[in-house]
Scaffold this motif. Structure first.
Motif, PDB file in Angstrom:
ATOM      1  N   PHE A 570       0.759  -1.491   0.220  1.00  0.00           N
ATOM      2  CA  PHE A 570      -0.077   0.168   0.476  1.00  0.00           C
ATOM      3  C   PHE A 570       1.109   1.203  -0.209  1.00  0.00           C
ATOM      4  O   PHE A 570       0.829   2.073  -0.007  1.00  0.00           O
ATOM      5  CB  PHE A 570      -0.592  -0.154   1.001  1.00  0.00           C
ATOM      6  CG  PHE A 570      -1.895   0.959   0.970  1.00  0.00           C
ATOM      7  CD1 PHE A 570      -3.119   1.431   0.933  1.00  0.00           C
ATOM      8  CD2 PHE A 570      -1.405   2.097   2.651  1.00  0.00           C
ATOM      9  CE1 PHE A 570      -3.775   2.211   0.731  1.00  0.00           C
ATOM     10  CE2 PHE A 570      -1.844   3.377   2.208  1.00  0.00           C
ATOM     11  CZ  PHE A 570      -3.184   3.231   1.674  1.00  0.00           C
ATOM     12  N   TRP A 572       2.049   2.199   2.413  1.00  0.00           N
ATOM     13  CA  TRP A 572       2.116   3.314   4.358  1.00  0.00           C
ATOM     14  C   TRP A 572       2.314   3.786   4.785  1.00  0.00           C
ATOM     15  O   TRP A 572       2.269   5.200   4.760  1.00  0.00           O
ATOM     16  CB  TRP A 572       1.653   1.880   5.172  1.00  0.00           C
ATOM     17  CG  TRP A 572       0.706   1.861   7.283  1.00  0.00           C
ATOM     18  CD1 TRP A 572       1.361   2.914   7.788  1.00  0.00           C
ATOM     19  CD2 TRP A 572      -0.939   2.132   6.785  1.00  0.00           C
ATOM     20  NE1 TRP A 572       0.802   2.836   8.741  1.00  0.00           N
ATOM     21  CE2 TRP A 572      -0.749   2.740   8.401  1.00  0.00           C
ATOM     22  CE3 TRP A 572      -1.335   2.177   5.995  1.00  0.00           C
ATOM     23  CZ2 TRP A 572      -1.674   2.746   9.233  1.00  0.00           C
ATOM     24  CZ3 TRP A 572      -2.902   2.441   6.775  1.00  0.00           C
ATOM     25  CH2 TRP A 572      -3.198   2.762   8.052  1.00  0.00           C
ATOM     26  N   TYR A 575       2.385   6.832   2.782  1.00  0.00           N
ATOM     27  CA  TYR A 575       1.216   7.819   2.459  1.00  0.00           C
ATOM     28  C   TYR A 575       1.418   9.247   2.651  1.00  0.00           C
ATOM     29  O   TYR A 575       2.261   9.946   3.599  1.00  0.00           O
ATOM     30  CB  TYR A 575       0.368   6.951   3.641  1.00  0.00           C
ATOM     31  CG  TYR A 575      -1.495   7.552   3.440  1.00  0.00           C
ATOM     32  CD1 TYR A 575      -1.524   6.694   1.698  1.00  0.00           C
ATOM     33  CD2 TYR A 575      -1.484   8.662   4.051  1.00  0.00           C
ATOM     34  CE1 TYR A 575      -3.045   8.010   2.061  1.00  0.00           C
ATOM     35  CE2 TYR A 575      -2.791   8.497   4.163  1.00  0.00           C
ATOM     36  CZ  TYR A 575      -3.348   8.547   2.768  1.00  0.00           C
ATOM     37  OH  TYR A 575      -5.169   9.149   2.033  1.00  0.00           O
ATOM     38  N   ARG A 577      -0.844  12.829   2.877  1.00  0.00           N
ATOM     39  CA  ARG A 577      -2.048  13.539   3.767  1.00  0.00           C
ATOM     40  C   ARG A 577      -2.833  13.611   1.692  1.00  0.00           C
ATOM     41  O   ARG A 577      -1.754  14.782   1.615  1.00  0.00           O
ATOM     42  CB  ARG A 577      -2.515  13.240   4.459  1.00  0.00           C
ATOM     43  CG  ARG A 577      -1.927  12.487   5.659  1.00  0.00           C
ATOM     44  CD  ARG A 577      -2.104  13.035   6.795  1.00  0.00           C
ATOM     45  NE  ARG A 577      -2.144  12.047   7.707  1.00  0.00           N
ATOM     46  CZ  ARG A 577      -3.011  10.659   8.499  1.00  0.00           C
ATOM     47  NH1 ARG A 577      -4.067  10.685   8.017  1.00  0.00           N
ATOM     48  NH2 ARG A 577      -2.718  10.300   9.197  1.00  0.00           N
ATOM     49  N   ARG A 583      -6.439   7.242   4.996  1.00  0.00           N
ATOM     50  CA  ARG A 583      -5.597   5.533   5.599  1.00  0.00           C
ATOM     51  C   ARG A 583      -6.767   4.546   6.653  1.00  0.00           C
ATOM     52  O   ARG A 583      -6.373   5.047   7.412  1.00  0.00           O
ATOM     53  CB  ARG A 583      -4.610   5.418   4.666  1.00  0.00           C
ATOM     54  CG  ARG A 583      -3.921   5.890   6.252  1.00  0.00           C
ATOM     55  CD  ARG A 583      -2.637   5.819   6.171  1.00  0.00           C
ATOM     56  NE  ARG A 583      -1.363   6.140   7.666  1.00  0.00           N
ATOM     57  CZ  ARG A 583      -0.593   6.790   7.761  1.00  0.00           C
ATOM     58  NH1 ARG A 583       0.567   5.752   6.797  1.00  0.00           N
ATOM     59  NH2 ARG A 583       0.108   6.277   8.812  1.00  0.00           N
ATOM     60  N   ALA A 600      -5.694  -2.573   3.967  1.00  0.00           N
ATOM     61  CA  ALA A 600      -4.828  -1.321   4.394  1.00  0.00           C
ATOM     62  C   ALA A 600      -5.727  -0.738   2.862  1.00  0.00           C
ATOM     63  O   ALA A 600      -6.050  -1.048   1.569  1.00  0.00           O
ATOM     64  CB  ALA A 600      -3.492  -1.647   3.818  1.00  0.00           C
ATOM     65  N   GLU A 602      -7.144   3.135   1.255  1.00  0.00           N
ATOM     66  CA  GLU A 602      -7.817   4.929   1.575  1.00  0.00           C
ATOM     67  C   GLU A 602      -9.090   4.962   1.228  1.00  0.00           C
ATOM     68  O   GLU A 602      -9.636   4.180  -0.482  1.00  0.00           O
ATOM     69  CB  GLU A 602      -6.726   5.122   0.128  1.00  0.00           C
ATOM     70  CG  GLU A 602      -6.555   6.704   0.321  1.00  0.00           C
ATOM     71  CD  GLU A 602      -5.940   7.812  -0.813  1.00  0.00           C
ATOM     72  OE1 GLU A 602      -5.351   9.085  -0.632  1.00  0.00           O
ATOM     73  OE2 GLU A 602      -5.488   6.661  -1.457  1.00  0.00           O
ATOM     74  N   ALA A 709     -10.035   4.141   8.174  1.00  0.00           N
ATOM     75  CA  ALA A 709     -10.157   5.055   6.913  1.00  0.00           C
ATOM     76  C   ALA A 709     -10.593   6.479   6.793  1.00  0.00           C
ATOM     77  O   ALA A 709     -10.205   7.267   7.130  1.00  0.00           O
ATOM     78  CB  ALA A 709      -9.892   4.507   5.559  1.00  0.00           C
TER      79      ALA A 709
END
Length: 733
Positions: A570, A572, A575, A577, A583, A600, A602, A709
């Protein structure tokens, strides 16, 4: 009926000359045989070689769209080193296949796949030994390819030649023979994605669904249902309906009311007219207007201690939360259908039941007939996902066939019947409390879950809807919970984490508000949603990353790998934002003994409209040895999509008198605009390891990942399902 029919029946039922093995009977006990071999310990209950050198494979499991026919064929083809094109698979037929109970609980590969692997492996070994004797050559010198053994000097003998004239069974053992080296150029049949056996007919409009079955002189029927569970039939005037074109019969037995006509549309019109001519008394017997938590907590329950570990009351920071799940539908796209006929005292039923043998027992009880007088043949239906209306419509069909013998009777439910009368997935409430120690680890865990029965499948007449509406009704048997480790309402109620002090309690409610039964994953959907949502809340309180927090509480290396793989795929840690996006992560091992699944994903949340959209999802799954990679991916992808629909949209609504939302407007399901843009499934293959059930592994993790999420995107937690537009809009105010 025994699980190993007579040789005469074996020869007769195959439709062609089918021969067994003339080899000595084994004296081994049936106990301890792997998979479903303990239920049918004869090799020719599973594998039979025909005189044409083709092999027939038998399974008691049903194809429900999960691709199990293809995977099971691959298991047998791999062991026999035989091209699947030279094989035929027969599934879920009470006169031809082993009795493997229900196709449920992600057990098909564990039970039937394991049985077929051992049966086919033992058949291969027996044929090797016979070929060696016939060719007067050492076993390890023979090469096997596509049903033919070859010696080094070029002599050959086929499967069919080796079994010619044989008619004795061979009892299976628990031993899986080692494989001899395959012949050069022998293709792989396991661990690769082969074309699905069930897809061509579906794409081309062939006969595969029971809905499409058309038999000579078949008639059509519709049932007129009461407006509610408690409604009583006061009166009905049948005179006008009997004069309608094509109407052949009106059947009334207590509250069971139906019309039979020569054409389907005539049956539909006649049923509508019959409904208008019917008077019901419908008392206000439902708790309409109350919230789910108060309804569920208000039901009488039986307290069952599931887990008691360590000493409660550890010191530290304590958090508490309550999570709820509403009643939910199976929401099969096509309503249930069955065809039944009665000829010369014998019933034949074509059904998409998940358990043709338990259904046969229930139908025989309803009819007052011996089980041998009922033949149930599985055909696929449109969606299943547990105990939906498939068994009930089969009961409708046999009752109407009894009233109108000699011709096949087709019963097709209408959409309002399916939504109003199928057994629902139970509403549930989960209370959870945990204490974080000074080290940020969970020092104490308390969990309590309330739930009606998830287990009212037929096997008894009272589990069939029509049987409860007859003038002499069959009472539904008292439901019982499925014991741990499988569990029902308490399935996955025990977290798969290191918890030194933990208490888990199941409040089983045998009597409830609505008729309920198995919906895909049973209580695991709600329990994993609650546990994994709370794990995120604990991680936040401990000021830990949610993935890192889970890893600190895991000891199983396979669980750890699944979590790390899903997070890594994913992205993670990297990530970034974006406004309105968040997420989420979740993990569970289904039933704590089947497949491992970490998800995982979004989401994008529009608080002004309440619309939640899944952007992308990555799932890592470990289901032991992978036979059909595409099949496993389909199961996980489908599980994520279905769980998304439950989590974002689905709930059964009712007022004081009846269930509401008997169409797709009143019970919406996920549409394309809410489906993820991308779902990636990453397989952790374990060659040589046991098969682990996969079909229901994604339901709970997907729900919790979505909730986590959404919380990440909004900055606050929603603990009541579904996270639909109305709830999300009220949450944003």
């Amino acid at each position: 009926m025994p699980t190993h029919p007579s040789r005469r029946r074996f020869l007769k039922s195959g439709g062609a000359l089918t021969l067994s093995f003339a080899l000595p009977l084994q004296a081994a006990s049936d106990e301890g045989l792997p998979g479903s071999l303990d239920k049918a310990p004869w090799l020719d209950a599973w594998i039979r070689v025909g005189a044409d050198n083709r092999v027939t494979v038998f399974t008691g499991k049903a194809e429900l769209g999960q691709g199990i026919k293809t995977a099971l064929m691959q298991v047998a083809a791999h062991e026999l080193r035989l091209d699947p094109g030279r094989m035929m698979l027969v599934s879920a037929d009470t006169e031809r296949t082993p009795d493997e109970g229900y196709t449920a609980g992600s057990h098909s590969m564990q039970d039937s796949g394991t049985a077929l692997r051992h049966a086919a492996g033992q058949v291969r070994q027996l044929l090797y030994e016979r070929a060696a004797a016939r060719l007067k050559a050492p076993v390890d010198s023979l090469l096997l390819s596509n049903g033919v053994f070859r010696s080094r000097d070029g002599r050959r003998v086929s499967f069919a030649e080796l079994v010619a004239g044989s008619d004795q069974h061979v009892r299976a053992t628990a031993f899986l023979p080692a494989s001899n080296p395959p012949a050069p150029g022998t293709p792989r049949y396991s661990g690769i994605s082969l074309p699905r056996l069930d897809i061509p007919a579906k794409v081309a409009g062939g006969l595969i669904y029971v809905h499409d079955l058309r038999l000579p002189a078949m008639v059509h029927a519709r049932v007129v249902r009461p407006p509610s569970q408690a409604a009583q039939l006061v009166g009905v005037d049948t005179s006008e309906v009997m004069r309608m074109p094509g109407v052949l019969e009106i059947v009334r037995d207590g509250r069971f009311l139906a019309v039979i006509a020569d054409e389907e549309w005539r049956a539909v019109k006649a049923a509508a007219a019959l409904a208008r001519a019917t008077r019901w008394e419908a008392p206000a017997a439902l708790p309409g207007g109350r919230d789910i938590a108060s309804i569920v907590r208000g039901l009488p329950g039986e307290r069952q201690a599931v887990l008691a570990r360590g000493t409660p009351g550890a010191a530290g920071k304590t958090l508490r939360a309550t999570y709820t799940r509403p009643f939910q539908l199976h929401a099969s796209i096509g309503p249930s259908c069955a065809v039944a006929s009665l000829e010369e005292g014998r019933y034949t039923v074509w059904t998409h039941s998940q358990g043709v043998f338990p259904l046969r027992r229930a139908l025989a009880e309803v009819l007052g007939a011996p089980e041998q007088a009922v033949h149930c043949i599985h055909m696929e239906g449109s969606g299943c996902y547990g105990h939906n209306g498939a068994d009930d419509v089969a009961a409708d069909a046999v009752l109407l066939a009894r009233a109108f013998p000699g011709l096949p009777v087709r019963v097709q439910w209408m959409r309002e019947e399916e939504h109003g009368w199928e057994p629902y997935g139970p509403a549930m409430v989960a209370d959870v409390q945990a204490t974080l120690g000074p080290d940020g680890m969970i020092a104490d865990w308390q969990y309590e879950v309330w739930s009606q029965s998830h287990n009212t499948r037929p096997g008894k007449a009272g589990n069939l809807l029509a049987a409860t509406h007859l003038a002499r009704p069959f009472a539904p048997p008292a439901p019982k919970p499925i014991p741990q480790p499988e569990g029902s309402g308490d399935r996955n109620a025990v977290p798969y984490y290191l918890l030194p002090n933990a208490r888990v309690v199941h409040r089983f409610q045998p009597q409830g508000v609505l008729r309920t039964s198995a919906l895909r994953s049973l209580g695991a959907y709600c329990n994993v949603f609650a546990i994994e949502s709370f794990m995120d809340e604990l991680a936040q309180a401990a000021r830990r990353d949610p993935v890192a927090f889970r890893l600190r509480h895991l000891a199983d290396p396979r669980a750890i790998e699944a979590v790390r793989t899903a997070a890594a795929k994913f992205g993670w840690d990297a990530y970034k934002r974006k406004p309105g996006r968040g997420r989420g992560f979740a993990f569970a091992r289904y039933k704590n003994l089947a497949a491992y699944c970490a998800v995982a994903l979004e989401v994008e949340v529009a608080l002004d409209t309440g619309f939640v959209r899944i952007v992308r999802a990555d799932a890592a799954v470990d289901c032991g040895e992978v036979v059909s990679p595409d099949g496993v991916r389909n199961q996980i992808e489908g599980g994520i999509i279905q769980s998304s629909s439950w989590t974002l949209l689905e709930q059964v609504r009712f007022d004081a008198r009846e269930v509401l939302g008997r169409d797709w407007a009143g019970y919406p399901i996920l549409r394309f605009n809410q489906a993820p843009d991308k779902v990636a499934v990453h397989l952790l293959d374990r060659p040589g390891q046991p098969f682990l059930g996969t079909g229901e592994a994604a339901q709970g993790p997907a729900a919790a990942a979505i909730a986590n999420a959404v919380a990440d995107a909004c900055g606050a937690r929603v603990r009541d399902l579904p996270l639909d537009r109305a709830r999300m809009r009220s949450f944003s105010l």
